[in-house]
Design a protein around this motif. Sequence first.
Motif, PDB file in Angstrom:
ATOM      1  N   SER A   1       0.858  -1.184   0.000  1.00 30.14           N
ATOM      2  CA  SER A   1       0.000   0.000   0.000  1.00 30.14           C
ATOM      3  C   SER A   1       0.895   1.235   0.000  1.00 30.14           C
ATOM      4  O   SER A   1       2.112   1.113   0.068  1.00 30.14           O
ATOM      5  N   GLY A   2       0.250   2.388  -0.074  1.00 31.05           N
ATOM      6  CA  GLY A   2       1.007   3.639  -0.030  1.00 31.05           C
ATOM      7  C   GLY A   2       1.326   4.151  -1.413  1.00 31.05           C
ATOM      8  O   GLY A   2       0.880   3.615  -2.422  1.00 31.05           O
ATOM      9  N   GLU A   3       2.131   5.218  -1.384  1.00 33.10           N
ATOM     10  CA  GLU A   3       2.410   5.983  -2.596  1.00 33.10           C
ATOM     11  C   GLU A   3       3.097   5.152  -3.690  1.00 33.10           C
ATOM     12  O   GLU A   3       2.914   5.400  -4.876  1.00 33.10           O
ATOM     13  N   HIS A   4       3.912   4.170  -3.260  1.00 35.31           N
ATOM     14  CA  HIS A   4       4.709   3.425  -4.236  1.00 35.31           C
ATOM     15  C   HIS A   4       4.133   2.056  -4.567  1.00 35.31           C
ATOM     16  O   HIS A   4       4.788   1.248  -5.221  1.00 35.31           O
ATOM     17  N   ALA A   5       2.892   1.798  -4.099  1.00 35.16           N
ATOM     18  CA  ALA A   5       2.309   0.457  -4.279  1.00 35.16           C
ATOM     19  C   ALA A   5       2.164   0.114  -5.764  1.00 35.16           C
ATOM     20  O   ALA A   5       2.549  -0.983  -6.188  1.00 35.16           O
ATOM     21  N   ILE A   6       1.647   1.045  -6.564  1.00 38.68           N
ATOM     22  CA  ILE A   6       1.434   0.752  -7.988  1.00 38.68           C
ATOM     23  C   ILE A   6       2.769   0.526  -8.702  1.00 38.68           C
ATOM     24  O   ILE A   6       2.941  -0.447  -9.441  1.00 38.68           O
ATOM     25  N   GLY A   7       3.724   1.406  -8.416  1.00 44.70           N
ATOM     26  CA  GLY A   7       5.058   1.259  -9.020  1.00 44.70           C
ATOM     27  C   GLY A   7       5.677  -0.079  -8.656  1.00 44.70           C
ATOM     28  O   GLY A   7       6.266  -0.755  -9.506  1.00 44.70           O
ATOM     29  N   ALA A   8       5.506  -0.485  -7.381  1.00 44.27           N
ATOM     30  CA  ALA A   8       6.082  -1.751  -6.921  1.00 44.27           C
ATOM     31  C   ALA A   8       5.414  -2.935  -7.612  1.00 44.27           C
ATOM     32  O   ALA A   8       6.092  -3.869  -8.041  1.00 44.27           O
ATOM     33  N   GLN A   9       4.095  -2.876  -7.754  1.00 42.31           N
ATOM     34  CA  GLN A   9       3.388  -3.990  -8.414  1.00 42.31           C
ATOM     35  C   GLN A   9       3.783  -4.064  -9.894  1.00 42.31           C
ATOM     36  O   GLN A   9       3.933  -5.154 -10.443  1.00 42.31           O
ATOM     37  N   ARG A  10       3.987  -2.915 -10.497  1.00 39.94           N
ATOM     38  CA  ARG A  10       4.430  -2.909 -11.912  1.00 39.94           C
ATOM     39  C   ARG A  10       5.804  -3.565 -12.040  1.00 39.94           C
ATOM     40  O   ARG A  10       6.053  -4.342 -12.959  1.00 39.94           O
TER      41      ARG A  10
ATOM     42  N   PRO B   1       1.496 -17.607 -13.850  1.00 36.52           N
ATOM     43  CA  PRO B   1       0.390 -17.511 -12.866  1.00 36.52           C
ATOM     44  C   PRO B   1       0.533 -16.299 -11.949  1.00 36.52           C
ATOM     45  O   PRO B   1      -0.429 -15.587 -11.683  1.00 36.52           O
ATOM     46  N   LYS B   2       1.786 -16.051 -11.504  1.00 36.14           N
ATOM     47  CA  LYS B   2       1.999 -14.884 -10.629  1.00 36.14           C
ATOM     48  C   LYS B   2       1.807 -13.583 -11.406  1.00 36.14           C
ATOM     49  O   LYS B   2       1.308 -12.588 -10.871  1.00 36.14           O
ATOM     50  N   ALA B   3       2.226 -13.591 -12.687  1.00 41.92           N
ATOM     51  CA  ALA B   3       2.057 -12.390 -13.520  1.00 41.92           C
ATOM     52  C   ALA B   3       0.566 -12.054 -13.652  1.00 41.92           C
ATOM     53  O   ALA B   3       0.175 -10.885 -13.553  1.00 41.92           O
ATOM     54  N   ILE B   4      -0.254 -13.092 -13.844  1.00 38.64           N
ATOM     55  CA  ILE B   4      -1.706 -12.870 -13.970  1.00 38.64           C
ATOM     56  C   ILE B   4      -2.256 -12.273 -12.675  1.00 38.64           C
ATOM     57  O   ILE B   4      -3.018 -11.300 -12.687  1.00 38.64           O
ATOM     58  N   GLN B   5      -1.791 -12.864 -11.555  1.00 35.40           N
ATOM     59  CA  GLN B   5      -2.247 -12.402 -10.236  1.00 35.40           C
ATOM     60  C   GLN B   5      -1.946 -10.909 -10.040  1.00 35.40           C
ATOM     61  O   GLN B   5      -2.822 -10.131  -9.646  1.00 35.40           O
TER      62      GLN B   5
ATOM     63  N   LEU C   1      -3.252  -5.109 -10.070  1.00 33.23           N
ATOM     64  CA  LEU C   1      -2.998  -3.751 -10.577  1.00 33.23           C
ATOM     65  C   LEU C   1      -4.273  -3.127 -11.126  1.00 33.23           C
ATOM     66  O   LEU C   1      -4.527  -1.943 -10.929  1.00 33.23           O
ATOM     67  N   GLU C   2      -5.069  -3.946 -11.812  1.00 29.12           N
ATOM     68  CA  GLU C   2      -6.323  -3.417 -12.375  1.00 29.12           C
ATOM     69  C   GLU C   2      -7.246  -2.909 -11.272  1.00 29.12           C
ATOM     70  O   GLU C   2      -7.934  -1.906 -11.450  1.00 29.12           O
ATOM     71  N   THR C   3      -7.241  -3.598 -10.114  1.00 28.45           N
ATOM     72  CA  THR C   3      -8.090  -3.139  -9.008  1.00 28.45           C
ATOM     73  C   THR C   3      -7.549  -1.847  -8.393  1.00 28.45           C
ATOM     74  O   THR C   3      -8.252  -1.159  -7.666  1.00 28.45           O
ATOM     75  N   MET C   4      -6.258  -1.551  -8.670  1.00 23.02           N
ATOM     76  CA  MET C   4      -5.665  -0.328  -8.102  1.00 23.02           C
ATOM     77  C   MET C   4      -5.921   0.874  -8.996  1.00 23.02           C
ATOM     78  O   MET C   4      -5.418   1.973  -8.725  1.00 23.02           O
ATOM     79  N   GLY C   5      -6.644   0.658 -10.106  1.00 25.54           N
ATOM     80  CA  GLY C   5      -7.050   1.792 -10.942  1.00 25.54           C
ATOM     81  C   GLY C   5      -6.112   2.126 -12.075  1.00 25.54           C
ATOM     82  O   GLY C   5      -6.180   3.221 -12.614  1.00 25.54           O
ATOM     83  N   VAL C   6      -5.221   1.191 -12.454  1.00 28.08           N
ATOM     84  CA  VAL C   6      -4.372   1.466 -13.626  1.00 28.08           C
ATOM     85  C   VAL C   6      -5.172   1.139 -14.886  1.00 28.08           C
ATOM     86  O   VAL C   6      -6.187   0.453 -14.804  1.00 28.08           O
ATOM     87  N   PRO C   7      -4.745   1.624 -16.056  1.00 30.42           N
ATOM     88  CA  PRO C   7      -5.474   1.279 -17.292  1.00 30.42           C
ATOM     89  C   PRO C   7      -5.538  -0.250 -17.463  1.00 30.42           C
ATOM     90  O   PRO C   7      -4.617  -0.952 -17.032  1.00 30.42           O
ATOM     91  N   PRO C   8      -6.615  -0.754 -18.080  1.00 25.14           N
ATOM     92  CA  PRO C   8      -6.820  -2.208 -18.164  1.00 25.14           C
ATOM     93  C   PRO C   8      -5.610  -2.956 -18.735  1.00 25.14           C
ATOM     94  O   PRO C   8      -4.929  -2.453 -19.624  1.00 25.14           O
ATOM     95  N   LEU C   9      -5.364  -4.144 -18.179  1.00 22.22           N
ATOM     96  CA  LEU C   9      -4.239  -4.956 -18.648  1.00 22.22           C
ATOM     97  C   LEU C   9      -4.744  -6.230 -19.330  1.00 22.22           C
ATOM     98  O   LEU C   9      -4.075  -7.264 -19.308  1.00 22.22           O
TER      99      LEU C   9
END
Length: 391
Positions: free
Chosen positions: A136-145, A158-162, A167-175
Amino acid sequence: MDLDFWWLLIVPVAFALGWIAARYDLKTLLSESANLPRSYFRGLNFLLNEQPDQAIDAFIEVVKLDPETVELHFALGNLFRRRGETDRAIRIHQNLLSRADLPERERDHALFELGQDFLKAGLLDRAEETLARLDSGEHAIGAQRALLTIYEIEKDWPKAIQVAEKLETMGVPPLAKEIAQFHCELAQDALGRKNPAEAADELALALKANEQNVRATILAGDVAAAAGQHEAAISAWRRVEAQNPSYLPLVAEKLMKAYQALERAEEGATLLTSYVERYGSSDLLDIVYPYVAELRGAETAHALARTQMQAAPNLAGMTRLIEAQMATAEEPRRGELELIRTLVKQRTKNLPRYTCQSCGFRARLFYWQCPGCSGWETYAPRRVEPIVTPQ
Ligand SMILES: [Zn+2]
């Protein structure tokens, strides 16, 4: 007259006020800069003179003298990482993290940077472990990417899909495009392990994520063909036309082989010829030409090549046209054509290549994921001729 006089006074008053403000600013600047170590300015000076090595040495001194300079730590760490000195970048960020009094925001930032250092250094396990702490936090999206990049490198689909779904639930453009490709990778693995049922399941998931995914349709045909179901394979590959006809060159050869297996080669040639006529692709022509020549004779193949060349002239098609003429020509015309063909071939020494639309990487083979920039579906399924500049 009185009014004019007052107007004249405004100019010197404004000037005086500006002078006072400037003096005040200068004073604050001087008192602030007195708090900065000398090495800081030396470092800046080196940077301005494009001497990064000396700048780094000067900044390291500042960091030693004043360990409170968190921002400078980050700047230095970044500089080291960009220069490929990942061990030094790692040390700087680990140093920051070892501070007990580091605020949470800075701690997250340092973790994020450290993860990037490990990733750049190729220490994927440690990168994964570090970045996974930033949920969570400011860098969560960057870290997940970054985690997604790691799983793609490791081919841990499988982990990539997860992670992509997270990431999609975090509001990034659809993957959806990427997720479908990950399922295709799993299907291809299953096909390699001769497990068609598992492959079919993954392909269904791929099309569920992205119904435009051509690769899943092509692989569905491969699954059927591997089981000897040529009819089913043909109907899968023919679906590519409705999805995206520009991908037809990727299935043309497969279609022809399946028709041959069913001893219906003539039907296959008719279908592929109609594709060439409808979509005018020189890649398609390249595949269809030898089959048409074999089944219907050189003259028919020649006519097909000629029509195609008139629609979209290109050097590869030209070589084919000359070859077609050579097949029926007699000496000395044949010798002349041979000469022309050699010249045209010299000009097209670098065979047409697939070109990544994102990074420009050129490849002989078609890739769903670019080996240059790791982007998915960045190659058009069409080989592009190198630009020939007159000498
Ligand atoms: Zn690329």
